[in-house]
Every structure is written in structure tokens, then in C-alpha cells.
Design an enzyme around this catalytic site. Structure first.
Site, short mmCIF file in Angstrom:
data_model
loop_
_atom_site.label_atom_id
_atom_site.label_comp_id
_atom_site.label_asym_id
_atom_site.label_seq_id
_atom_site.Cartn_x
_atom_site.Cartn_y
_atom_site.Cartn_z
N ILE A 132 47.62 16.10 -15.61
CA ILE A 132 48.77 16.22 -16.51
C ILE A 132 49.07 14.86 -17.15
O ILE A 132 49.32 14.76 -18.36
CB ILE A 132 50.02 16.69 -15.73
CG1 ILE A 132 49.73 17.97 -14.95
CG2 ILE A 132 51.21 16.82 -16.66
CD1 ILE A 132 49.80 19.24 -15.69
N SER A 175 46.56 14.06 -19.86
CA SER A 175 46.75 14.89 -21.04
C SER A 175 47.98 14.46 -21.83
O SER A 175 47.95 14.42 -23.06
CB SER A 175 46.86 16.37 -20.65
OG SER A 175 48.08 16.64 -20.00
N GLU A 176 49.06 14.12 -21.14
CA GLU A 176 50.28 13.76 -21.85
C GLU A 176 50.14 12.45 -22.61
O GLU A 176 50.67 12.30 -23.71
CB GLU A 176 51.47 13.71 -20.90
CG GLU A 176 51.95 15.09 -20.44
CD GLU A 176 52.35 15.99 -21.61
OE1 GLU A 176 52.91 15.50 -22.60
OE2 GLU A 176 52.07 17.20 -21.53
N VAL A 177 49.41 11.50 -22.04
CA VAL A 177 49.19 10.25 -22.77
C VAL A 177 48.28 10.53 -23.98
O VAL A 177 48.51 10.02 -25.07
CB VAL A 177 48.60 9.17 -21.87
CG1 VAL A 177 48.18 7.94 -22.68
CG2 VAL A 177 49.60 8.77 -20.80
#
Length: 298
Positions: free
Chosen positions: A63, A66-68
Site C-alpha cells: 500500500i 502504491s500510494e507514493v
DNA sequence: ATCCGGACAG
DNA sequence: CTGTCCGGAT
């Protein structure tokens, strides 16, 4: 607040009603508006959920990566890069141990390369200061490099299903579209209370997926409502920009290995003095380093 | 040619 | 608070 004769896209405003609980209070939604709004978003999501590899996991590392990647980067590009990155660096330990050059090589094509450095630095911090375990609260998460308020809250919501309130571009678009259909320069401070009141406290993870999917659709369906957000600005052209030169410098060093500054300057820009300044700035950011006359990836 | 997107430094 | 940071899609 709303011109009743205006043709509105939002279903929440009509000649004699608004979604707000009182005429002079635009912070508190009526219970009817909350449930109607939730129903619209959930129904859309049921029929149009976007499949993403990082939605199939609750692994905090997956997660977090992916968020970065999703910062300032559209889903399509992250979809293409994410599997390669996860294969190369499957966990915090492997990313923390990786040389920056290797991380940047995998990162190529994503843009905003400082993110790759901060991502690696954050992995080091997780290993050294959090015992290899990603912290759970936004307050702790924002202490990691490259993790700001939105990303910290996203990670808390998606990895830990925490009922946090946050705003990113898709969420902002949904709320401006539905609740500020005719206003300009809408501040996030006015949106945040609405995000809080409509949040699904039982399943914030799925709720935010749903909001974001709706928001991504909304920018195709109507003129991008975010143009009416307070912070909206139009960016300078990429062609001929410093960003373009920086991209060239990085790719040159990845392709050619450590090189003299003159060689990089000659290869990457028309204006030598300008290119020099750009390189110095990248050294200042610890993206590059220079020793014994050779410029290299830091 | 224009559009899209969060963190951070000054 | 303001300017800076990338590149692919359209």
C-alpha cells in the site's frame, strides 16, 4: 447560496432545497443528503469498481509503495510500473538495502524522481526506527520522507481500514461537484467536514476506493470540478522546462554511468549555464553527487 | 498544445 | 503561502 434558475449537475440542489441542514450553515449536511450521497457513490462503485493490484492486498508495504507512486501520477502509469517495482523490491528490507541508482532505474518513466529517493529513505527509516514495521497512525506516517497528510491518511485507510478524514484530488472533485456546484475557489477546509460526515466508519477502505473511482470518472463526465478548487493552478509547459532537463540528466547518468559534468551539460541542455545550475540543484537534493570530477547518481 | 497530480523548500 | 518537481495521454 445557489441560483435556483441555474442548471445544476448536482442532484442535491433544487429550487427549494439544498443538502445542508440549515440555510445559513454550509457545514452540516442533512441526514437525507448523507444517505442519498452515499447511495450514489456506492451504486456507481458496485457497477464500475476499478481493479488495481494494490487493492487486492492489505500488506502495508504494498500500500505504501502504491500510494507514493500515485502522488502526482495517474493510475494507468502506476499500473504499468507497480508490478516491476514490487518484484524488484518486495519488502521494506529489500528497498532499504537497495542503492539509489537501482531504485531510480526501476522508477524510470514515473517522473518526479525525488519520490523514488524519499521512498527508499522512508524504507530505511521504517527498518531502523520502526523495527521494520510501518507505523499505523497518520501522525507517525507523516514523519516519513515523502509522506504528507494525504498519503499518510490514505495508507492508514487502505492498509489498516482506519476511519481517517482526508482529501486528495478525486475526493475533492466529488465533493465540489455535488456540494459546491456553482461556487468558485472552494477551500479544502469547507470540504473536510463533508468528507467526515459522509465517511463510512465501518468500511472506510472501500468507501474511499468508491469515492476515488467516482471522482476519476467525474473528470471525464463534466468539466473538471477541481478547476473550481481554491488551490487550482495551471502548470507551465513541460517542453523546455527545468523538469525536462532534469529528466534528461538523470537518464543520461543511468545510461552512461558516472560522467564528467561537462559531458552531462553538453548532452542534456542547450544553455550550458542553466544546465549547470540544474545539476547543482540536483546535487543539493542528494539525487546526484560529485566526487573526483565525476557526476553520478547519489 | 494542454491536461493531470501531493510533498516540500524557500 | 508560492514555486518547483516529470512524463505519458490526449
Amino acid at each position: 447560496m445557489v441560483d435556483p434558475d441555474n442548471q445544476l449537475n448536482s442532484p442535491f440542489f433544487s429550487r427549494n432545497s439544498t443538502p445542508f441542514s440549515a440555510e445559513s450553515d454550509y457545514t452540516l449536511l442533512s441526514p437525507e443528503a448523507v444517505s442519498a450521497f452515499r447511495k450514489i457513490i456506492w451504486q456507481y462503485y458496485e457497477a464500475n469498481r476499478r481493479e488495481m493490484a494494490w487493492r487486492d492486498t492489505t500488506d502495508p508495504y504494498a500500500i505504501f509503495v502504491s500510494e507514493v507512486m500515485l502522488q502526482q501520477t495517474q493510475v494507468a502509469r502506476v499500473r504499468a510500473k507497480y508490478p516491476e517495482f514490487m518484484a524488484a523490491f518486495p519488502d521494506f528490507a529489500s528497498l532499504a538495502a537497495a542503492p539509489l541508482e537501482k531504485v531510480l532505474r526501476v522508477w524510470q518513466g514515473m517522473g518526479y524522481n525525488r519520490r523514488a529517493k524519499m521512498l527508499r529513505d522512508a524504507a530505511v527509516m521504517v527498518m531502523e526506527e520502526f523495527g521494520g514495521c510501518l507505523p499505523k497512525t497518520p501522525e507517525e506516517l507523516v514523519t516519513l520522507p515523502g509522506i504528507g497528510p494525504a498519503t499518510a491518511a490514505s495508507i492508514a485507510a487502505f492498509a489498516y481500514n482506519a476511519p481517517v478524514v482526508f482529501i486528495e484530488t478525486n475526493i475533492r472533485r466529488v465533493f465540489i461537484h455535488f456540494f459546491f456546484p456553482t461556487e468558485d475557489k472552494v477551500h479544502d477546509d469547507r470540504i473536510r467536514p463533508l468528507v467526515r460526515q459522509t465517511l463510512d466508519w465501518i468500511n472506510p477502505r472501500e468507501w474511499y476506493y468508491a469515492l476515488m473511482d467516482y471522482g476519476a470518472m467525474a473528470k471525464q463526465a463534466v468539466e473538471n470540478p477541481n478547476r473550481r478548487s481554491h488551490g487550482y493552478t495551471v502548470q507551465a509547459a513541460f517542453d523546455g522546462s527545468d523538469r525536462q532537463i532534469r529528466g534528461r540528466v538523470l537518464r543520461y547518468l543511468l545510461d552512461e554511468g558516472p560522467s564528467s559534468r561537462d559531458a552531462v551539460v553538453a548532452a542534456c541542455g542547450d544553455d550550458a549555464e542553466r544546465t549547470h545550475k540544474i545539476i547543482l540543484k540536483m546535487v543539493g537534493e542528494c539525487l546526484l553527487s560529485e566526487e573526483s570530477g565525476l557526476l553520478r547518481i547519489a
